[in-house]
Design an enzyme around this catalytic site. Structure first.
Site, PDB file in Angstrom:
ATOM      1  CG  ASP A  48      14.745  14.976 -23.033  1.00 56.58           C
ATOM      2  OD1 ASP A  48      14.198  14.016 -22.459  1.00 56.58           O
ATOM      3  OD2 ASP A  48      15.871  14.894 -23.586  1.00 56.58           O
ATOM      4  CE1 TYR A  53      21.791  14.858 -23.871  1.00 57.01           C
ATOM      5  CE2 TYR A  53      19.795  16.076 -23.350  1.00 57.01           C
ATOM      6  CZ  TYR A  53      20.412  14.982 -23.913  1.00 57.01           C
ATOM      7  OH  TYR A  53      19.652  14.022 -24.541  1.00 57.01           O
ATOM      8  CE  LYS A  78      17.216  11.862 -22.141  1.00 55.61           C
ATOM      9  NZ  LYS A  78      17.603  13.233 -22.436  1.00 55.61           N
ATOM     10  CG  HIS A 110      21.608   9.171 -21.880  1.00 52.11           C
ATOM     11  ND1 HIS A 110      22.029  10.421 -21.515  1.00 52.11           N
ATOM     12  CD2 HIS A 110      21.180   9.290 -23.164  1.00 52.11           C
ATOM     13  CE1 HIS A 110      21.856  11.256 -22.531  1.00 52.11           C
ATOM     14  NE2 HIS A 110      21.353  10.587 -23.545  1.00 52.11           N
TER      15      HIS A 110
HETATM   16  P1  NAD Z   1      16.332  17.359 -33.494  1.00 54.56           P
HETATM   17  O1  NAD Z   1      15.839  16.339 -34.448  1.00 54.56           O
HETATM   18  O2  NAD Z   1      15.410  17.931 -32.502  1.00 54.56           O
HETATM   19  O3  NAD Z   1      16.967  18.503 -34.404  1.00 54.56           O
HETATM   20  C1  NAD Z   1      17.610  19.590 -33.857  1.00 54.56           C
HETATM   21  C2  NAD Z   1      18.249  20.396 -35.002  1.00 54.56           C
HETATM   22  O4  NAD Z   1      17.255  20.914 -35.875  1.00 54.56           O
HETATM   23  C3  NAD Z   1      19.018  21.585 -34.461  1.00 54.56           C
HETATM   24  O5  NAD Z   1      20.199  21.734 -35.221  1.00 54.56           O
HETATM   25  C4  NAD Z   1      18.115  22.762 -34.704  1.00 54.56           C
HETATM   26  O6  NAD Z   1      18.806  23.938 -34.898  1.00 54.56           O
HETATM   27  C5  NAD Z   1      17.340  22.325 -35.929  1.00 54.56           C
HETATM   28  N1  NAD Z   1      15.959  22.849 -35.912  1.00 54.56           N
HETATM   29  C6  NAD Z   1      15.061  22.678 -34.931  1.00 54.56           C
HETATM   30  N2  NAD Z   1      13.887  23.275 -35.264  1.00 54.56           N
HETATM   31  C7  NAD Z   1      14.068  23.836 -36.473  1.00 54.56           C
HETATM   32  C8  NAD Z   1      13.228  24.586 -37.341  1.00 54.56           C
HETATM   33  N3  NAD Z   1      11.979  24.860 -36.999  1.00 54.56           N
HETATM   34  N4  NAD Z   1      13.752  25.003 -38.533  1.00 54.56           N
HETATM   35  C9  NAD Z   1      15.018  24.719 -38.867  1.00 54.56           C
HETATM   36  N5  NAD Z   1      15.868  24.012 -38.096  1.00 54.56           N
HETATM   37  C10 NAD Z   1      15.394  23.564 -36.901  1.00 54.56           C
HETATM   38  O7  NAD Z   1      17.656  16.745 -32.816  1.00 54.56           O
HETATM   39  P2  NAD Z   1      18.188  16.409 -31.375  1.00 54.56           P
HETATM   40  O8  NAD Z   1      18.587  17.601 -30.646  1.00 54.56           O
HETATM   41  O9  NAD Z   1      19.221  15.355 -31.579  1.00 54.56           O
HETATM   42  O10 NAD Z   1      16.970  15.687 -30.629  1.00 54.56           O
HETATM   43  C11 NAD Z   1      16.028  16.391 -29.855  1.00 54.56           C
HETATM   44  C12 NAD Z   1      16.205  16.132 -28.386  1.00 54.56           C
HETATM   45  O11 NAD Z   1      16.116  14.734 -28.106  1.00 54.56           O
HETATM   46  C13 NAD Z   1      17.575  16.507 -27.817  1.00 54.56           C
HETATM   47  O12 NAD Z   1      17.722  17.887 -27.624  1.00 54.56           O
HETATM   48  C14 NAD Z   1      17.592  15.701 -26.568  1.00 54.56           C
HETATM   49  O13 NAD Z   1      16.837  16.357 -25.559  1.00 54.56           O
HETATM   50  C15 NAD Z   1      16.934  14.415 -27.006  1.00 54.56           C
HETATM   51  N6  NAD Z   1      17.913  13.385 -27.408  1.00 54.56           N
HETATM   52  C16 NAD Z   1      17.986  12.261 -26.668  1.00 54.56           C
HETATM   53  C17 NAD Z   1      18.899  11.284 -26.989  1.00 54.56           C
HETATM   54  C18 NAD Z   1      18.975  10.035 -26.163  1.00 54.56           C
HETATM   55  O14 NAD Z   1      19.929   9.266 -26.315  1.00 54.56           O
HETATM   56  N7  NAD Z   1      18.031   9.805 -25.285  1.00 54.56           N
HETATM   57  C19 NAD Z   1      19.761  11.432 -28.093  1.00 54.56           C
HETATM   58  C20 NAD Z   1      19.666  12.593 -28.844  1.00 54.56           C
HETATM   59  C21 NAD Z   1      18.732  13.559 -28.497  1.00 54.56           C
END
Ligand code: NAD
Length: 274
Positions: A48, A53, A78, A110
């Site tokens: 994704d 990004y 997006k 987005h």
């Molecule tokens: P997330 O909830 O996936 O959390 C990511 C955070 O958690 C990072 O800091 C990472 O280091 C930590 N983490 C991940 N796995 C871990 C583990 N096993 N142990 C400890 N820490 C861990 O947050 P995100 O990145 O905001 O969301 C995931 C994805 O969703 C994004 O990368 C993106 O692709 C998508 N996204 C989309 C939108 C949108 O508007 N459509 C907005 C935000 C994110």
């Protein structure tokens, strides 16, 4: 039985993997390459990304450098807010496909930019008709945004990607989407790391011999939702995929169901200014 290759059929029959890697805030350098490599090794088959990004080129490169064929990976991108509008979106899509080096599978609006998202949608319909995309959808759309869009769309959105985790369960919106055959994907399923402060999940983690993150991810999957947890740490990438060897029972699911606080990590789609 869920496994890492479990998929959902979208309203047009296209198969989308439930499980994938989010790459928001991973810079387009070796970190991204290593994260995607670890993800593919662990069985991930969905990536994704988004124009915003700024790492579409690296996503394309990682896929080309892998042993997988393009068809084996499902890629989402997006269109960013400043590129919304019909002509602007067509131009933005050209950039995205150049960046990736191929057409993505799924292209999303987005955020629901007021006064623009309907024209943006027309461009997505056009790209879908031309065969550039196997699926089109939206992100951060509330029910009223979806109703507004669908009131004069030729093609209904196939996906709505929204913030969703145990503290923001979005039950009404998920039900509405399910009733309209719109697949829901959860972003920030780990609350960007804040999930580890949800103490109530610790007991379940202990019960199943899993981490809090793994409990939260498994809960999304058992609700039928797609997930795209992000990490650039290969150990975490692998750990986040180790959620197919246990099951939350009805009581566990109900317990997590009681943790909703309508608490957002990101902005409310009715009130964003970017
Ligand atoms: P997330 O909830 O996936 O959390 C990511 C955070 O958690 C990072 O800091 C990472 O280091 C930590 N983490 C991940 N796995 C871990 C583990 N096993 N142990 C400890 N820490 C861990 O947050 P995100 O990145 O905001 O969301 C995931 C994805 O969703 C994004 O990368 C993106 O692709 C998508 N996204 C989309 C939108 C949108 O508007 N459509 C907005 C935000 C994110």
């Amino acid at each position: 039985m869920l496994d890492i290759h479990s998929f959902r059929k979208l309203s047009n029959g296209v198969k989308i993997p439930l499980f994938g890697l989010g790459v928001y805030q991973i810079p387009d350098d070796s970190k991204l390459q290593h994260a995607i490599e670890a993800a593919f090794d662990a069985g991930y088959r969905k990536i994704d990304t988004a124009a915003m990004y700024r790492n579409e080129p690296g996503v394309g490169k990682a896929i080309r450098n892998s042993t997988l064929t393009r068809e084996e990976v499902f890629v989402t991108s997006k269109v960013w807010n400043s590129d919304q509008g019909y002509d602007e979106t067509l131009r933005a899509f050209e950039k995205t496909r150049k960046n990736l080096g191929f057409d993505p599978d799924l292209y999303l609006i987005h955020w629901p930019v007021k006064g623009k998202f309907k024209a943006t949608w027309k461009a997505l319909e056009e790209l879908y008709d031309q065969g550039h995309l196997t699926s089109i959808g939206v992100s951060n759309f509330h029910r009223h945004h979806l109703e507004d869009l669908m009131s004069n769309a030729r093609i209904a959105p196939m996906v709505n990607q929204i913030e969703l985790h145990p503290r923001l369960q979005q039950s009404d919106l998920v039900t509405f989407c399910q009733q309209h055959e719109i697949h829901v994907e959860a972003w920030s399923p780990l609350m960007r790391g804040e999930i580890f402060q949800v103490d109530e999940l610790a007991q379940l983690a202990e019960k199943h011999g899993k981490s809090i993150a793994q409990i939260a991810l498994r809960w999304c999957l058992q609700r039928g939702l797609g997930i795209i947890p992000k990490s650039d740490n290969p150990d975490h990438v692998r750990a986040n995929a180790a959620i197919f060897d246990f099951e939350l029972d009805d009581q566990d699911m109900a317990g997590i169901g009681r943790l909703d606080r309508h608490q957002r990590i990101g902005p409310d789609p009715d009130n964003f200014d970017f």
